[in-house]
Design an enzyme around this catalytic site. Structure first.
Site, PDB file in Angstrom:
ATOM      1  N   SER A 160      38.866   3.981   4.931  1.00 55.40           N
ATOM      2  CA  SER A 160      38.965   4.848   3.773  1.00 55.40           C
ATOM      3  C   SER A 160      39.558   4.113   2.558  1.00 55.40           C
ATOM      4  CB  SER A 160      39.793   6.082   4.141  1.00 55.40           C
ATOM      5  OG  SER A 160      39.668   7.084   3.171  1.00 55.40           O
ATOM      6  N   ASP A 364      30.316  11.026   8.488  1.00 51.93           N
ATOM      7  CA  ASP A 364      31.322  11.052   7.427  1.00 51.93           C
ATOM      8  C   ASP A 364      30.719  11.636   6.163  1.00 51.93           C
ATOM      9  OD1 ASP A 364      33.585  10.650   5.937  1.00 51.93           O
ATOM     10  OD2 ASP A 364      33.345   8.487   5.742  1.00 51.93           O
ATOM     11  N   HIS A 424      34.580   9.905   9.727  1.00 54.34           N
ATOM     12  CA  HIS A 424      35.376   9.006   8.899  1.00 54.34           C
ATOM     13  C   HIS A 424      36.296   8.125   9.741  1.00 54.34           C
ATOM     14  CE1 HIS A 424      36.893   7.921   4.940  1.00 54.34           C
ATOM     15  NE2 HIS A 424      38.142   8.152   5.314  1.00 54.34           N
TER      16      HIS A 424
END
Length: 445
Positions: A160, A364, A424
């Site tokens: 991320s 994601d 994610h």
């Protein structure tokens, strides 16, 4: 500035002991941890696990540094106990721990994250350049202290916003090695579901959700209109406004999808949906962003673990420091940096010969794969044309025979992994596949 408080202060390498319901559970992995003062009033915490493999010593395996996202997410907490560390949140051994294939260095980064802290909010970082500068102080100290790792291949893996920071850190580390100020064997960086080009993610949310039946025509139009507002603010150089417009776009997405999970579109948290409906109309835009992207990294059960038995085990956390206590302030302090892209930094890394890997989860949303592919296709890297012409290779799912778990392509010093059935947090969703990818990127397969 490089004073450090190490584990039990004598820098002993010891077998870890964690406390579970009043008893001690030994973990067969050597550990070390401590603080580094990276600036006046800025104290960064790190935690090292030596590789624990039955087939090789730690000297024969790579060293991996893991960087969490947020910004404000704790590598030593979330990355460690929720994703790749030797123990899970219930303090049970994790079969897919990356410690089986590498030594792992968790760093609570930026300062103010996890156990890291600042003496005042004024010492918090404002952008990735400041984050990278702080990390150079820590890495210089670490490799001077742990000289046994200076020749071992060193990789930076990230997730991320951690990927955005990892790119900047990797470039500064490359320069520091060339200048001779840091001695280490930097072998590459891996950018997982990374916030490299935020606008490419935002602009593809609508089409991605539409293609997966989360939006109808009206919803698609509303999401695309909101995303266009983010793009316009960014084009005008209004980065703070772009961040606020990003928050508005996320609200529009939630309203039109019945609260889709930004981190995995196939999972939904009923409690979070209720909270969303209650607070959306009254909270500020940055508060809304913190709710979505910081709170999930600080679940009550993890906070209780980190502020209870783990804090007791470590023995060096100052009394006035609460794990995650400054995470919200870290997030707000970096708000002006959120929407700025770092694609140019990735290009610089490739031009410098650094090995760069991009990996992304199929499910994601916040950093959807479609958006990742867009910025990759704009790279100035001289191998891009050939890379784009290549066909990907399928990888079998380690958990299920004759089932595809991922696809990948690699050419020269660039690789891309498409991880199926993962959101994610890839190591959480597809632990065996993530571990296999680690071994491939670090040239163990």
């Amino acid at each position: 500035m490089e004073r450090s408080w190490i584990g039990v202060l004598t820098v002993m390498l010891l077998f870890a002991v964690v406390f579970q319901k009043g008893s001690c559970v030994p973990v067969q992995a050597k550990e070390s941890w401590g603080y580094v003062d990276v600036r006046d009033g800025a104290h960064m915490f790190w935690w090292l696990y030596y590789a624990n493999s039955s087939s090789a010593s730690y000297e024969e395996l790579p060293l991996v540094m893991w960087l969490q996202g947020g910004p404000g997410g704790s590598s030593c907490g979330f990355g460690n106990f929720e994703e790749i560390g030797p123990l899970d949140r219930d303090l049970k051994p994790r079969e897919t721990s990356w410690v089986h294939a590498s030594s792992v260095l968790f760093v609570d980064n930026p300062v103010g994250t996890g156990y890291s802290y600042t003496d005042s909010e004024g010492a918090l970082t404002k952008d990735v350049a400041m984050v990278a500068s702080d990390m150079m102080v820590l890495l210089k100290y670490f490799f001077s202290l742990k000289t046994e790792f200076q020749s071992i291949p060193f990789y930076i893996f990230s997730e991320s916003y951690g990927g955005k920071m990892a790119a900047a850190i990797s470039l500064e580390l490359t320069k520091a090695i060339q200048a001779g100020s840091i001695k280490c064997n930097f072998a590459g960086v891996a950018l997982g579901d990374s916030w490299i080009s935020p606008i490419d993610s935002v602009m593809t949310w609508g089409p991605y959700l539409y293609s997966t039946s989360f939006l109808d025509d009206n919803g698609l139009a509303e999401v695309n209109k909101a995303a266009k507002g983010v793009q316009q603010a960014l084009e005008q150089g209004q980065y703070q406004k772009a961040t606020e417009m990003w928050s508005i776009t996320e609200n529009v997405v939630e309203q039109n999808t019945n609260g889709v999970n930004f981190y995995n579109i196939l999972t939904q948290d009923p409690d979070e949906m209720v909270k969303t409906s209650l607070v959306q109309s009254s909270e500020g835009l940055l508060s809304s962003l913190k709710r979505r992207h910081i709170r999930p990294l600080h679940r009550q059960s993890l906070s209780e673990l980190m502020n209870g038995p783990i804090r007791k085990k470590l023995g060096v956390i100052p009394k006035n420091v609460t794990w995650g206590g400054q995470s919200g302030a870290v997030f707000v302090s970096m708000a002006g940096d959120f929407m700025k892209p770092v694609v140019n930094i990735v290009d610089e890394l490739l031009a410098a010969g650094v090995n760069v890997t991009v990996y992304n989860g199929q499910l994601d949303l916040i950093v959807d794969t479609v958006g990742q592919e867009l910025w990759v296709k704009r790279l100035k890297w001289d191998g891009l044309q050939y890379f784009n012409q290549m066909k990907w290779t399928a990888l079998e799912d380690p958990q299920t025979e004759n089932q595809t778990g991922a696809f990948y392509k690699t050419y020269k010093n660039f690789a891309f992994y498409w991880i199926l059935k993962a959101g994610h947090m890839i190591p959480s969703d597809q632990g065996p596949m993530a571990l296999r990818m680690l071994k491939m990127v670090t040239q163990q397969e």
